[in-house]
Design an enzyme around this catalytic site. Structure first.
Site, PDB file in Angstrom:
ATOM      1  CE  LYS A  53     -27.037 -12.151  43.384  1.00 23.81           C
ATOM      2  NZ  LYS A  53     -26.871 -10.947  42.589  1.00 23.81           N
ATOM      3  CD  GLN A  97     -28.210  -7.478  41.987  1.00 27.58           C
ATOM      4  OE1 GLN A  97     -27.711  -8.302  42.741  1.00 27.58           O
ATOM      5  NE2 GLN A  97     -28.711  -7.813  40.806  1.00 27.58           N
ATOM      6  CG  ASP A 120     -21.389 -10.891  39.659  1.00 25.18           C
ATOM      7  OD1 ASP A 120     -22.064 -11.923  39.829  1.00 25.18           O
ATOM      8  OD2 ASP A 120     -21.822  -9.737  39.865  1.00 25.18           O
TER       9      ASP A 120
END
Ligand code: NAP
Length: 284
Positions: A53, A97, A120
């Protein structure tokens, strides 16, 4: 019939080049899109995703901050940090995460992130917006899949789509996005009886199970579009998907590989959402 392979890495690169140009224009207006990633513990897979990322963010020109916390971080520490990040006007996207250590409740963390910075697309408010077809941050993997289908002008309206897997991050939302595109959607999961009866009618099959070579060619309707979300590590260390690629490719019309399929698109859509958030905050 041999399927056309949809390479997510090629499409992802093209999209990232466009995003890079967009970020240059935003910077000229004094807007610097910024993503903050929070990583807890030392899980090697999570570390590797986060690295991917960051590399992609750098390429596109999205500023990416990484906050690393130890495995024994308390829920309160993380929630306090999220409060700070929510309040920081320079941050447009927050990503914690997953998975999280056992002492931290995942849903509480997902709901603590401001829906306006939830790049997200996991916050219930954003899921509700997706469900009702409103503008929102779409969850990255499902968004990447729909973008891949659209890139090949694959018709979804009126088609039978079967989604195998019903997780909150992949299966359920990809089915919803297919429904939003007017497909007729069937979900299959571990309790589904006689799954092949559904797969054999499917024009589009999305497989998100996490079992290597789960989808066999015999089950697939000739000419179907097959999207493989699975990431499975074999004993020799190589990666493979949930689809028996070599055999299914001889029956499908389109197929995605693993690696170089859905994976690179997921990160790309995360950057898309971060840029979208920055633009929204500045009303650009
Ligand atoms: P998950 O949360 O473990 O969900 C797996 C789903 O598969 C569940 O709904 C489960 O059914 C179903 N399932 C398991 N065994 C089955 C069986 N024998 N028959 C039918 N259904 C079965 O996994 P996930 O997070 O959705 O991820 C799925 C795969 O995609 C994994 O390999 C993951 O690594 C990969 N993934 C890739 C990306 C990417 O960017 N490429 C992103 C996310 C995930 P139940 O609900 O009934 O248990």
């Amino acid at each position: 019939m041999t399927a056309e392979v949809i390479y997510g890495n090629v499409l992802a690169e093209k999209l990232r080049i466009d995003m890079k140009d967009e970020v240059i224009l935003l910077r000229e207006q004094g807007i610097q899109p910024k993503l903050t990633v929070v990583l807890i513990g030392d899980d090697p897979a999570s570390k590797s995703y986060v690295k991917g990322k960051q590399k992609a963010s750098e390429f596109v020109g999205v500023e990416s901050d990484l906050i690393e916390l130890p495995e024994n971080t308390t829920e309160k520490t993380l929630l306090d940090l999220i409060d700070q990040l929510n309040a920081d006007q320079t941050i447009h996207g927050i990503l914690v995460q997953l998975p999280l250590p056992d002492q931290i409740r995942e849903q509480l963390v997902i709901e603590a992130i401001s829906p306006e910075k939830d790049v997200d697309g996991f916050h219930p408010i954003n899921i509700g917006r997706m469900l009702t077809g409103k503008d929102t941050f779409l969850p990255c993997t499902p968004f990447g899949i729909i973008t891949m289908l659209k890139s090949k002008n694959i018709e979804m309206s009126g088609k039978n789509a079967v989604v195998i897997g019903r997780s909150n991050i992949v299966g359920k939302p990809v089915g919803q996005l297919l429904l939003n595109e007017n497909a007729t959607v069937t979900y299959c999961h571990s309790r589904t009886k006689n799954m092949d009866q559904f797969i054999k009618e499917a024009d589009i099959v999305i497989v998100a199970v996490g079992i290597a070579h789960f989808l066999r060619a015999e089950a697939v309707k000739p000419g179907a579009v097959v999207i493989d979300v699975g990431i499975n590590r074999l004993e020799d260390g190589s990666l493979t998907g949930d689809v028996d690629f070599e055999n299914v490719k001889e029956k499908a019309s389109f197929i995605t590989p693993v690696p170089k399929g859905v994976g690179p698109m997921t990160i790309t859509m995360l950057l898309h959402n971060t840029i979208k958030s920055a633009k929204k905050i500045y009303h650009v």
